[in-house]
Design an enzyme around this catalytic site. Structure first.
Site, PDB file in Angstrom:
ATOM      1  N   ASP A 139      57.568  31.526  42.277  1.00  0.00           N
ATOM      2  CA  ASP A 139      56.244  31.103  41.835  1.00  0.00           C
ATOM      3  C   ASP A 139      56.320  30.074  40.712  1.00  0.00           C
ATOM      4  OD1 ASP A 139      55.255  32.978  43.604  1.00  0.00           O
ATOM      5  OD2 ASP A 139      54.955  34.512  42.070  1.00  0.00           O
ATOM      6  N   LYS A 140      55.252  29.312  40.581  1.00  0.00           N
ATOM      7  CA  LYS A 140      55.148  28.302  39.521  1.00  0.00           C
ATOM      8  C   LYS A 140      55.479  28.899  38.157  1.00  0.00           C
ATOM      9  CE  LYS A 140      51.708  25.594  37.004  1.00  0.00           C
ATOM     10  NZ  LYS A 140      50.270  25.246  36.864  1.00  0.00           N
TER      11      LYS A 140
END
Length: 305
Positions: A139-140
């Site tokens: 994920d970011k």
């Protein structure tokens, strides 16, 4: 050519709307995108055109024509990234928190792919122009180790290892609440949330997801855990830990809406990644230390406990 995906309806799914059914089955596709494909006559039931509110029947054969990705001009950008290892087949990167892995709607610049295009002569093409080289994602707002394929041969071998669950992936996470048991396994299926389509959730007909966790330290109101992935579903650790009542600190999506530590995202770090090198057959393992914000938070919690 477009990719064709086929699904056969079984009795336990009878009566569902086709857009709901497909959004549960296709993890990388939102319900709105499925509805758009239906509008464009790219989804058919028993070779016939249907509408989004079609209720599926037992034995229905659903074909989904997934168009090839729109050709985008992804710019190579001179972005500083932490490369842990590189050879002719792979590059292993320590991704910082806040960096998106590959371009997507709203994030066409500043991604890891933009940076890699500047530093690497080639990246694998299996995932198309939008996700060159990307075999797996984090994920970011999750930091840590990620392997990228520089050619299709390496990509196929790495993807097979991920599919067979032989890649070692160990994360460090900080949870809300004090976990009493020293270790445990969460074996609960994950799929797209039936109402909030941008979220994932533990649902009965989701894909099998297994997370093994071990408590490393306990604080006054939090727990530091090591989480080892047996499978790799979207948001798996975040969803599983929230499911057992211990959401991650800094995660307003699956955890507390009001966060007390002012973090930029969930306290989750991909610390260890181990796999067989696709060319040499040698086992390789890489690790990265906790980022400063995470280490500083741990020190603060130790002082408070």
């Amino acid at each position: 050519m477009a990719e064709i995906r086929t699904f056969l309806v079984e009795s336990n799914d009878v009566g569902k709307r086709i857009d709901v059914f497909l959004s549960e089955k296709i993890e990388d596709m939102s319900r709105s995108r499925i509805q758009k494909l239906i509008e464009d006559n790219k989804i058919k039931v028993n070779a016939k055109e249907i509408k989004s509110n079609y209720k599926i029947k037992n034995g229905d054969e659903i074909t989904v024509e997934v168009p090839k990705p729109v050709m985008l001009q992804i710019q190579a950008e001179d972005i500083d990234i932490d490369i842990l290892y590189e050879d002719d087949d792979i590059v292993v990167v320590n991704k910082p928190q806040g960096m998106v892995v590959h371009p997507a709607a709203g994030n066409y610049t500043g991604t890891l792919v933009n940076a890699l295009l500047k530093k690497c002569k080639t990246l694998s093409s299996i995932n198309g122009v939008i996700r060159p080289g990307i075999v797996h994602r984090i994920d970011k707002d999750t930091s840590g180790v990620l392997v990228v394929a520089k050619n299709d041969y390496a990509h196929q071998h790495l993807a097979e290892q991920i599919k067979e669950h032989t890649v070692k992936r160990v994360y460090i996470a900080l949870t809300e609440g004090v976990i009493k048991q020293d270790q445990g396994t969460i074996d609960k299926p994950i799929g797209r949330h039936p109402i909030h389509r941008k979220k994932m959730a533990v649902i009965e007909n989701g894909k099998r997801a297994v997370t093994h966790f071990k408590v490393l330290e306990r604080y006054k109101e939090n727990t530091l855990v090591e989480a080892r992935l047996e499978t790799g579903r979207t948001h798996q650790i975040r969803v599983h830990m929230a499911y057992i009542g211990y959401p991650l600190v800094g995660d307003p999506v699956y955890g507390f809406k009001k966060q007390k530590f002012n973090l930029k995202g969930q306290a989750l770090h991909a610390m260890v990644l181990g796999f067989i090198h696709p060319r040499t057959g040698e086992y390789m393992e890489f690790s990265s230390p906790l980022p400063d914000y995470f280490q500083n938070l741990i020190e603060k919690l130790r002082r408070m406990s």
